[in-house]
Write a protein that holds these residues in place. Structure first.
Motif, mmCIF file in Angstrom:
data_model
loop_
_atom_site.group_PDB
_atom_site.id
_atom_site.type_symbol
_atom_site.label_atom_id
_atom_site.label_comp_id
_atom_site.label_asym_id
_atom_site.label_seq_id
_atom_site.Cartn_x
_atom_site.Cartn_y
_atom_site.Cartn_z
ATOM 1 N N SER B 205 0.837 19.538 1.959
ATOM 2 C CA SER B 205 1.511 18.433 2.733
ATOM 3 C C SER B 205 0.301 17.536 3.232
ATOM 4 C CB SER B 205 2.360 18.938 3.668
ATOM 5 O OG SER B 205 2.883 17.977 4.528
ATOM 6 N N LYS B 206 0.485 16.354 2.414
ATOM 7 C CA LYS B 206 -0.789 15.519 2.951
ATOM 8 C C LYS B 206 0.195 14.100 3.444
ATOM 9 C CE LYS B 206 -3.930 16.481 -0.913
ATOM 10 N NZ LYS B 206 -2.950 17.144 -1.856
ATOM 11 N N ARG B 207 1.092 14.655 4.491
ATOM 12 C CA ARG B 207 1.939 13.481 4.822
ATOM 13 C C ARG B 207 1.219 12.453 5.399
ATOM 14 N NH1 ARG B 207 7.632 13.643 5.890
ATOM 15 N NH2 ARG B 207 8.135 12.145 7.418
ATOM 16 N N PRO B 208 0.241 12.587 6.498
ATOM 17 C CA PRO B 208 -0.372 11.336 6.921
ATOM 18 C C PRO B 208 -1.125 10.546 5.887
ATOM 19 C CG PRO B 208 -0.783 13.423 8.200
ATOM 20 C CD PRO B 208 -0.308 13.716 7.076
ATOM 21 N N MET B 209 -1.693 11.161 4.939
ATOM 22 C CA MET B 209 -2.371 10.422 3.778
ATOM 23 C C MET B 209 -1.422 9.716 2.968
ATOM 24 S SD MET B 209 -4.521 11.711 0.542
ATOM 25 C CE MET B 209 -2.891 11.521 -0.625
ATOM 26 N N LEU B 210 -0.261 10.514 2.652
ATOM 27 C CA LEU B 210 0.778 9.684 1.771
ATOM 28 C C LEU B 210 1.418 8.592 2.537
ATOM 29 C CD1 LEU B 210 2.543 12.836 0.045
ATOM 30 C CD2 LEU B 210 1.221 11.001 -0.948
ATOM 31 N N VAL B 211 1.774 8.816 3.834
ATOM 32 C CA VAL B 211 2.335 7.632 4.824
ATOM 33 C C VAL B 211 1.039 6.378 4.654
ATOM 34 C CG1 VAL B 211 2.879 7.066 6.876
ATOM 35 C CG2 VAL B 211 3.714 9.147 6.361
ATOM 36 N N ALA B 212 -0.144 6.927 4.862
ATOM 37 C CA ALA B 212 -1.059 5.633 4.718
ATOM 38 C C ALA B 212 -0.825 4.916 3.491
ATOM 39 C CB ALA B 212 -2.429 6.251 5.084
ATOM 40 N N LEU B 213 -1.081 5.732 2.537
ATOM 41 C CA LEU B 213 -1.064 5.187 1.144
ATOM 42 C C LEU B 213 0.175 4.257 0.705
ATOM 43 C CD1 LEU B 213 -3.260 6.018 -1.138
ATOM 44 C CD2 LEU B 213 -1.649 7.422 -2.162
ATOM 45 N N PHE B 214 1.223 4.833 1.143
ATOM 46 C CA PHE B 214 2.495 4.137 1.186
ATOM 47 C C PHE B 214 2.455 2.644 1.981
ATOM 48 C CE2 PHE B 214 6.708 3.527 -0.284
ATOM 49 C CZ PHE B 214 7.233 2.710 0.568
ATOM 50 N N LEU B 215 1.780 2.826 3.228
ATOM 51 C CA LEU B 215 1.523 1.525 3.803
ATOM 52 C C LEU B 215 0.788 0.576 3.063
ATOM 53 C CD1 LEU B 215 1.348 2.865 7.511
ATOM 54 C CD2 LEU B 215 3.254 1.712 6.611
ATOM 55 N N LEU B 216 -0.431 1.223 2.615
ATOM 56 C CA LEU B 216 -1.062 0.226 1.711
ATOM 57 C C LEU B 216 -0.553 -0.347 0.466
ATOM 58 C CD1 LEU B 216 -4.900 2.014 1.363
ATOM 59 C CD2 LEU B 216 -4.300 -0.314 2.312
ATOM 60 N N ARG B 217 0.484 0.574 0.005
ATOM 61 C CA ARG B 217 1.193 0.129 -1.173
ATOM 62 C C ARG B 217 2.051 -1.009 -0.565
ATOM 63 N NH1 ARG B 217 2.973 -2.089 -4.222
ATOM 64 N NH2 ARG B 217 4.683 -1.779 -5.985
ATOM 65 N N VAL B 218 2.672 -0.913 0.427
ATOM 66 C CA VAL B 218 3.497 -1.825 0.968
ATOM 67 C C VAL B 218 2.694 -3.218 1.250
ATOM 68 C CG1 VAL B 218 5.231 -2.580 3.015
ATOM 69 C CG2 VAL B 218 5.141 -0.354 1.984
ATOM 70 N N PHE B 219 1.521 -3.090 1.555
ATOM 71 C CA PHE B 219 0.531 -4.124 1.821
ATOM 72 C C PHE B 219 0.235 -5.059 0.860
ATOM 73 C CE2 PHE B 219 -1.973 -6.504 4.550
ATOM 74 C CZ PHE B 219 -3.271 -6.613 3.878
ATOM 75 N N GLN B 220 0.406 -4.207 -0.290
ATOM 76 C CA GLN B 220 0.091 -4.771 -1.618
ATOM 77 C C GLN B 220 1.522 -4.872 -2.432
ATOM 78 O OE1 GLN B 220 -3.667 -3.139 -4.067
ATOM 79 N NE2 GLN B 220 -3.336 -1.570 -2.281
ATOM 80 N N PHE B 221 2.376 -5.573 -1.798
ATOM 81 C CA PHE B 221 3.751 -5.640 -2.262
ATOM 82 C C PHE B 221 3.714 -6.562 -3.707
ATOM 83 C CE2 PHE B 221 4.705 -9.862 -0.967
ATOM 84 C CZ PHE B 221 3.960 -10.080 0.086
ATOM 85 N N TYR B 222 2.960 -7.339 -3.811
ATOM 86 C CA TYR B 222 2.995 -8.286 -4.928
ATOM 87 C C TYR B 222 1.978 -7.643 -6.154
ATOM 88 C CZ TYR B 222 -1.374 -8.786 -2.654
ATOM 89 O OH TYR B 222 -2.625 -8.509 -1.859
ATOM 90 N N ASN B 223 1.547 -6.698 -5.698
ATOM 91 C CA ASN B 223 0.402 -5.976 -6.651
ATOM 92 C C ASN B 223 1.236 -5.124 -7.816
ATOM 93 O OD1 ASN B 223 -1.888 -5.175 -8.274
ATOM 94 N ND2 ASN B 223 -2.781 -4.672 -6.382
ATOM 95 N N PRO B 224 1.551 -5.568 -9.084
ATOM 96 C CA PRO B 224 1.914 -4.311 -10.117
ATOM 97 C C PRO B 224 1.052 -3.386 -10.297
ATOM 98 C CG PRO B 224 1.650 -6.365 -11.202
ATOM 99 C CD PRO B 224 0.974 -6.622 -9.897
ATOM 100 N N VAL B 225 -0.320 -3.519 -10.245
ATOM 101 C CA VAL B 225 -1.270 -2.450 -10.596
ATOM 102 C C VAL B 225 -1.059 -1.322 -9.449
ATOM 103 C CG1 VAL B 225 -3.434 -1.832 -10.720
ATOM 104 C CG2 VAL B 225 -2.673 -3.973 -11.743
#
Lengths: 204, 324
Positions: B205-225
């Motif tokens: 369970s890397k919950r904090p990392m996955l949450v941080a990763l998801f937030l980074l992903r949200v920050f790049q909402f325009y980036n299909p890569v």
């Protein structure tokens, strides 16, 4: 006569065999992996260079270097490129670098060096009005004096100060037929004003 | 209003370069994984993290190192100048920037409706709904399946449901929820392997990392890569949990058989819309790749291929510096 091998010789042979099989093979594998990695990075770089070249092959007008002012006029169909008729003897002609674009807006930049030297000492930029002029290699980091005056019917702005390396630099700018002309130099303003004056076309 | 001028601003340059840098980093990471034959899913996951994390930081970092990086002169000598493509004339008044803008808007739209809203809705619903389940009764299929599995990882709860339900919830009180329908559908060994897989999710369970990763992903909402790489990271996470399950049960075949039963025969595509067909295809492709891995199991792949990681990171940092 039969040869019998001593235990010590047998052990040495085993060690050499082990070394050859495992260690050397491991090193060989790593070298091969590194070569494959290097080749794939070369492919990435080559791909980027090719993609960078495509737009200028398909269309004129994107930012690129030119060998002469005449080439810029011919390729970009620019009727007027403002170049000095006067320049100090110490400067080398033609400009060492000419870069120009027509997309997204028209801009021409010329760089001059002194004879026997390589440092840029004069930069002339011509940019479509309302657009940000290209960043220049001569940047006034400190402006000590700023003077507005009229020259041949144009409103000139003369700034004198120093560049990042504390050398004396000066800059003069004005508007000319839809362009903003900026002339920057690593020298006193006297030569700069004469250069600028020689760039202003005579009244029709 | 000059929309094209937006790409000459810091924000415009940032958005463009995040997209291009992530694409180049993805190519470099894939090349590195192939060249160095990185097979361990955890090592691959760590490398794929570069594609999500690095591009967000690179442009500001490079500008701090060299404020003239966006200048005319740097662009002239760059490996790749994005402005050359953005300002190519395509048709009257519109350049490559218009295509890029449409592309970014489309990706943002897809992200919003396919990822963000469903995730927020799911988070909201799961907070409201309490999990109602009971510990497995002695002698029940789930009770028998728990033999040989670590007891301290999570509570295993059985819900009375004919559907095939199996999921884990991480957090302060981790739990694995199994339905009675699933317990009857799988054999004891298969059920054990499936529960062990869920224990893998809890264990790693890397919950904090996955949450941080998801937030980074949200920050790049325009980036299909970033969208695609995030999904690949999730796939590697599934394979890590498969590895855990096999290490605990010593039976890759049981997990493989469980997955085969889950996947079942392909649904009739004629009844599905395009979106459903794509989702179904993607879902099957992931499970089939996991089944293939388990069928060809030859032990856990070696971890910690540091050379691959370091070389990929250095290549990404150096090459992307010359991409403006």
């Amino acid at each position: 006569m039969l040869h019998s091998y001593s235990p010590r010789l047998q052990l040495s042979s085993s060690i050499i065999l082990w070394y050859d099989c495992i260690v050397v093979n491991a090193v060989r594998t790593k070298i091969l992996n590194f070569i494959i990695f290097g080749a794939s990075m070369i492919a990435v770089v080559a791909g980027l260079k090719a993609m960078n070249w495509v737009p200028s092959a398909l269309q004129e007008g994107l930012l690129r270097r030119y060998s002469s002012i005449e080439e810029v006029k011919e390729r970009l169909k620019l009727s007027r490129i403002y170049a000095p008729a006067y320049y100090p003897q110490c400067l080398k002609w033609p400009p060492v670098t000419i870069a120009a674009q027509k997309r997204p807006y028209t801009a021409v930049v010329m760089e001059f060096v002194q004879k026997e030297m390589t440092d840029v000492c004069l930069v002339i930029s011509q940019t479509e009005l309302g657009r940000r002029p290209p960043e220049e290699k001569i940047v006034l980091s400190t402006v000590r004096q700023s003077v507005r005056y009229r020259l041949k019917g144009r409103d000139m702005l003369l700034e004198v100060g120093s560049c990042k390396d504390n050398a004396q630099c000066s800059r003069i700018s004005w508007e000319e037929d839809g362009y903003r002309i900026v002339v920057s130099s690593r020298s006193t303003p006297v030569d700069l004003v004469r250069i600028a004056e020689s760039m202003i076309p005579p009244a029709d | 209003m000059d929309v094209s001028g937006f790409f000459n601003t810091f924000l415009g340059n940032y958005i463009t370069q995040v997209f291009v840098h992530s694409l180049i980093t993805a190519l470099i990471v894939d090349g590195s994984i192939t060249a160095w034959k990185v097979e361990n899913p955890e090592s691959r996951l760590h490398m794929r993290l570069m594609v999500i994390i690095l591009p967000v930081l690179l442009h500001p970092l490079y500008q701090m190192m060299n404020p003239d990086r966006g200048s005319v002169w740097f662009r002239l000598d760059a490996l790749f100048d994005t402005h050359r493509w953005l300002y190519m004339d395509l048709w009257e008044g519109f350049g490559g920037w218009a295509v890029f803008l449409l592309f970014v808007l489309f990706t943002s739209f897809v992200f919003l409706f396919q990822e963000l809203i469903p995730v927020l809705r799911h988070s909201f619903v799961s907070r409201e709904a309490a999990i109602v389940g009971e510990p497995p009764q002695e002698g029940s299929p789930v009770f028998l399946a728990l033999n040989g599995l670590p007891k301290d990882k999570a509570d295993v709860l059985v819900v009375d449901d004919n559907d095939l339900v199996l999921f884990s919830s991480t957090g302060s009180r981790p739990a694995i929820i199994v339905s009675t329908g699933l317990a009857e559908f799988l054999t004891t060994d298969e059920l054990r392997a499936a529960i062990a897989h869920e224990m893998g999710h809890i264990s790693a369970s890397k919950r904090p990392m996955l949450v941080a990763l998801f937030l980074l992903r949200v920050f790049q909402f325009y980036n299909p890569v970033a969208l695609m790489e995030f999904r690949r990271i999730v796939q590697e996470e599934e394979k890590i949990c498969d590895d855990y399950a096999v290490s605990v049960t010593n039976d890759p075949g049981a997990l493989k058989d469980a997955l085969l039963k889950f996947i079942g025969p392909p649904d009739d595509a004629a009844d599905m819309g395009l979106k459903e067909r794509l989702v179904e295809y993607s879902h099957r492709a992931l499970i089939e790749s996991r089944i293939w891995r388990l069928e060809n199991w030859s032990g856990n792949a070696e971890r910690g291929n540091r050379a691959a990681f370091v070389f990929a990171a250095v290549a990404a940092l150096v090459i992307n510096y010359f991409v403006v």
